[in-house]
Each structure stands twice: as C-alpha cells, then as structure tokens.
Enzyme design. Structure first.
Site, mmCIF file in Angstrom:
data_model
loop_
_atom_site.group_PDB
_atom_site.id
_atom_site.type_symbol
_atom_site.label_atom_id
_atom_site.label_comp_id
_atom_site.label_asym_id
_atom_site.label_seq_id
_atom_site.Cartn_x
_atom_site.Cartn_y
_atom_site.Cartn_z
ATOM 1 C CG HIS A 1 8.970 -13.876 -51.411
ATOM 2 N ND1 HIS A 1 9.872 -13.996 -52.419
ATOM 3 C CD2 HIS A 1 9.645 -13.347 -50.364
ATOM 4 C CE1 HIS A 1 11.055 -13.553 -52.012
ATOM 5 N NE2 HIS A 1 10.942 -13.153 -50.762
ATOM 6 C CG HIS B 1 14.650 -16.406 -48.465
ATOM 7 N ND1 HIS B 1 13.381 -16.435 -47.924
ATOM 8 C CD2 HIS B 1 14.727 -15.237 -49.141
ATOM 9 C CE1 HIS B 1 12.721 -15.346 -48.253
ATOM 10 N NE2 HIS B 1 13.525 -14.587 -48.992
ATOM 11 C CB CYS C 1 15.602 -5.238 -50.040
ATOM 12 S SG CYS C 1 15.309 -4.128 -48.672
ATOM 13 C CG HIS D 1 16.396 -12.518 -52.453
ATOM 14 N ND1 HIS D 1 15.468 -11.719 -53.066
ATOM 15 C CD2 HIS D 1 15.829 -12.964 -51.311
ATOM 16 C CE1 HIS D 1 14.370 -11.689 -52.330
ATOM 17 N NE2 HIS D 1 14.558 -12.428 -51.257
ATOM 18 C CD GLU E 1 15.671 -3.211 -56.317
ATOM 19 O OE1 GLU E 1 15.306 -2.290 -55.559
ATOM 20 O OE2 GLU E 1 15.665 -4.406 -55.970
ATOM 21 C CE1 TYR F 1 11.317 -8.986 -43.258
ATOM 22 C CE2 TYR F 1 13.686 -8.983 -43.545
ATOM 23 C CZ TYR F 1 12.416 -8.920 -44.080
ATOM 24 O OH TYR F 1 12.248 -8.802 -45.426
ATOM 25 C CD GLU G 1 10.527 -11.149 -47.885
ATOM 26 O OE1 GLU G 1 10.880 -12.347 -47.983
ATOM 27 O OE2 GLU G 1 10.391 -10.405 -48.861
ATOM 28 C CD GLU H 1 14.146 -11.130 -47.319
ATOM 29 O OE1 GLU H 1 13.853 -11.307 -48.505
ATOM 30 O OE2 GLU H 1 14.508 -10.024 -46.854
ATOM 31 C CD1 TRP I 1 13.490 -4.017 -44.992
ATOM 32 C CD2 TRP I 1 11.527 -5.034 -45.340
ATOM 33 N NE1 TRP I 1 13.028 -3.611 -46.221
ATOM 34 C CE2 TRP I 1 11.833 -4.229 -46.467
ATOM 35 C CE3 TRP I 1 10.354 -5.775 -45.349
ATOM 36 C CZ2 TRP I 1 10.997 -4.137 -47.575
ATOM 37 C CZ3 TRP I 1 9.518 -5.696 -46.453
ATOM 38 C CH2 TRP I 1 9.828 -4.884 -47.541
#
Length: 197
Positions: free
Chosen positions: A26, A33, A68, A70, A88, A108, A118, A120, A165
């Site tokens: 980032h 990614h 959100c 990964h 989270e 996006y 960003e 992704e 996003w």
C-alpha cells in the site's frame, strides 16, 4: 497486522502472480492484489457500518462497509471473511449464520490525497450475524447499525461520506434487490482464478 503477513498478487485476469508482504503493497505504486469486502447484516436487514481506525494506512477515520481484508496465500476467501470479522469486530464464527458471495469480480483503484493507492480485486460478501460487535481499536474506531435503504439512499445521493470502494459497491449491491437478506448468492465459479481454491 504482523509484519510477515502476505497478500496474493494478481494480474488483470485475476490469476495469482505471486505474493508480497502486506506492509509493502500500500503505497504510491500499489500492485493489484486479492482482497474482500463484507457487509454484515442483522436479522432485520440492518447493515453494520464501521469507521476505520485513525492509524490505518489507507483511509484512516473514514466510514465504510462492515469489514475488509486480504486472504492469506492459500486461504479460502470465505474463511478470510470470518477470520477478519472475529479479529476486527469480535464476531466469532459461532455468531455468523451465513457468508454469501454476492459480487464475485468487483475490482477498484482509489488514490488518497497523499498519493497512497489502494488497488484491489475485491469480491464482496454478504454476512448475516447475530449479536453486537466488540471493536478492535487497532482496526475500528466506531460502528453503527443502519437500515439498508437509509444507507443506500445516503450513499447514492452523495449525502453520506463513505470510503471510495464502498461508494462503488453500493450501486451494484442496490441492483441486487431492495432486501439484502434476499439477494441471490453468486456461484463460487465466478470468482477470479486466484480466489478459487
């Protein structure tokens, strides 16, 4: 976030091309990614909105969708969703009733005012969960439940400030129907190749 956590790099067709440390991807030249977005709903169809922690690298302090993250290399996306919800929001797996893929190919690219990018390939999931969240302050500053129509009306009218996003996802989700609990799940075969494990 641990310093050795890696993300899956992908090409424009969604094929995995390697991995990289999450801490390195980032910046001002962020490679594409694999990630995910999730929208948590309660039994009444209210969506859980979160405000990103103020120390986040990307969009700190900004309101966004529920969670959100990964997937780790080799991790199924729906498992990553449940893992990050627990981390989270304190929503342990036994409180998650459903995890459904709804936008398998969302992607996006967004640029912050300081130049951080960003970028992704970010399939979107609907999650139905019970109970109140228990926020991890390293990840989330604040959370609130909102009726889905109130949320979508606010985003689509431009009156509700939200992450870039999420702003792109909401019209696509709105097109799935007025009742988020009734959206038809997308087949896993429509996921990008890198996400099909």
């Amino acid at each position: 976030m641990t310093t050795d956590e890696h993300v899956v790099l992908v090409d424009e067709a969604g094929n995995a091309t390697g991995t990289a440390p999450k801490s390195s991807v980032h910046g001002q030249d962020t490679p594409l990614h694999l990630a995910f977005s999730s929208y948590v709903f309660d039994e009444h169809g209210r969506v859980l909105l979160t405000r990103r922690a103020s120390q986040k690298v990307t969009w700190p302090g900004v309101w966004t969708n529920s969670c959100c993250g990964h997937p780790l290399p080799g991790e199924r996306l729906e498992h990553a969703v449940v893992r990050r919800l627990a981390h989270e929001l304190g929503l342990a797996a036994d409180r998650v009733d459903r995890v459904d893929l709804v936008l398998p190919r969302f992607s996006y690219r967004a640029v912050m005012g300081n130049g951080v990018v960003e970028h992704e390939l970010c399939p979107v999931y609907r999650v139905v969960a019970a109970g109140s969240p228990s926020l991890n302050p390293e990840e989330v500053d604040e959370a609130r439940w909102m009726p889905w129509k109130e949320f979508t009306d606010g985003v689509l009218s431009g009156l509700l400030a939200i992450s870039p996003w999420c702003r792109e996802q909401v019209p696509l989700l709105d097109a799935l129907g007025a009742d988020p609990l009734g959206w038809e799940a997308a087949p896993e075969a429509e996921l990008p190749p890198a996400a099909r494990l």
